[in-house]
Design an enzyme around this catalytic site. Structure first.
Site, short mmCIF file in Angstrom:
data_model
loop_
_atom_site.label_atom_id
_atom_site.label_comp_id
_atom_site.label_asym_id
_atom_site.label_seq_id
_atom_site.Cartn_x
_atom_site.Cartn_y
_atom_site.Cartn_z
N LYS A 176 0.83 -1.20 0.00
CA LYS A 176 0.00 0.00 0.00
C LYS A 176 0.87 1.26 0.00
CE LYS A 176 -1.77 -1.50 3.77
NZ LYS A 176 -2.56 -1.72 5.00
N THR A 207 -7.16 8.97 9.97
CA THR A 207 -6.85 7.72 9.29
C THR A 207 -6.62 6.57 10.27
OG1 THR A 207 -4.51 8.35 9.21
CG2 THR A 207 -5.86 8.88 7.28
N GLY A 209 -6.93 3.34 11.98
CA GLY A 209 -7.57 2.07 11.69
C GLY A 209 -7.74 1.74 10.21
N THR A 210 -7.10 2.51 9.33
CA THR A 210 -7.31 2.25 7.90
C THR A 210 -6.76 0.89 7.47
OG1 THR A 210 -5.28 3.51 7.45
CG2 THR A 210 -7.37 4.67 7.20
N GLY A 211 -5.60 0.50 8.01
CA GLY A 211 -5.03 -0.80 7.64
C GLY A 211 -5.91 -1.95 8.08
N CYS A 212 -6.43 -1.86 9.30
CA CYS A 212 -7.35 -2.89 9.80
C CYS A 212 -8.59 -2.97 8.94
CB CYS A 212 -7.75 -2.59 11.24
SG CYS A 212 -6.39 -2.42 12.41
#
Length: 267
Positions: A176, A207, A209-212
């Site tokens: 990403k 942003t 928690g975007t990866g989760c």
């Protein structure tokens, strides 16, 4: 009655609901996949950072896994925060014989740049869990920590994705590009083809928690039987909308909006 799609998350908590198990379950719910969870660590954190971490006893992690797999259907699952080798070893022993799509969100590096797991735990994940996964979803700091390479261009992102697949054995890698300047471009390599997913950069600090959320969306779509490329494409849209309509909550980086997209997951 149509079979209910079921997704499992194995990760740590976030009491403020923006990341971790809580974000995963919200995402599963929005994408109409029945959500289940195995808690590895209880984390005192909020939008400003992590205050304390308490790891769940190993035997309790094992019993949670046994409880789910002995009773419930699991059509796809993901891992998030796995703090140490002992946890990883238990998880590996329970999933190695499961022919189920497995998404790894390698929670390795904090927003501050600090490593969240030790080098030996990183190596164990790379050597023992990556060969079992359908896809791993590192951001750039995580991809650098995983590969040992500096990644500061799109060409190096593509090279990292190929290295993760060909040298470490993952079926696919989604690297990403949110940490680069310009548009948010992600590269998915499945061992044969490289796919690009692009979205306009959104000017927001919210942003958390975007990866989760991104990896949970991929898991949910896979639980519905979607092919990986389509699952990633839809998940990219989901997380982009969640960021675009994020919340001004807390004193730090606010959470994404998990109900920004309210529509049937098959559309």
């Amino acid at each position: 009655m149509k079979e209910v799609a079921c997704s499992l998350t194995i990760a740590g908590t976030d009491p403020t609901g923006g990341a971790g198990i809580q974000a995963d379950l919200k995402t599963f719910q929005e994408l109409q996949s029945y959500g289940m969870s195995i808690i590895t660590s209880v984390v005192a954190q909020n939008t400003t950072g992590v205050q304390r971490i308490h790891h769940i006893p190993l035997e309790m992690i094992e019993e949670q896994l046994d409880s789910v797999f002995s009773d419930m259907p699991v059509h796809a699952f993901k891992t998030g925060m796995i703090a140490n080798i002992d946890m990883m070893d238990i998880i590996k022993s329970k999933i190695a014989d499961k022919n189920i799509p497995f998404v790894i969100d390698p929670v390795m590096v904090a927003t501050s740049g600090d490593a969240l797991i030790s080098e030996d735990a990183r190596d164990y994940l790379r050597d023992h869990l990556l060969p079992l996964c359908k896809v791993i979803t590192p951001n750039l700091p995580e991809a650098e920590f995983l590969t040992g390479d500096t990644i500061d261009t799109v060409d190096k992102m593509e090279a990292a994705a190929k290295k993760i697949v060909h040298e470490y054995g993952a079926e696919a890698a989604l690297v990403k590009g949110g940490h680069l300047v310009g548009d948010a471009i992600d590269y998915l390599y499945d061992g044969k083809n490289m796919y690009t997913f692009k979205a306009k950069r959104i000017n927001t600090k919210n942003t958390h928690g975007t990866g989760c959320t991104y990896s949970a969306a991929i898991t949910a779509y896979l639980s519905h039987g979607l092919p990986l490329v389509e699952a990633v494409e839809k998940s990219k849209h989901f997380v982009t909308e969640a960021i675009k309509h994020s919340f001004e909550l807390g004193k730090g980086n606010g959470p994404t909006n998990h109900f920004a997209v309210r529509k049937d997951c098959s559309n």
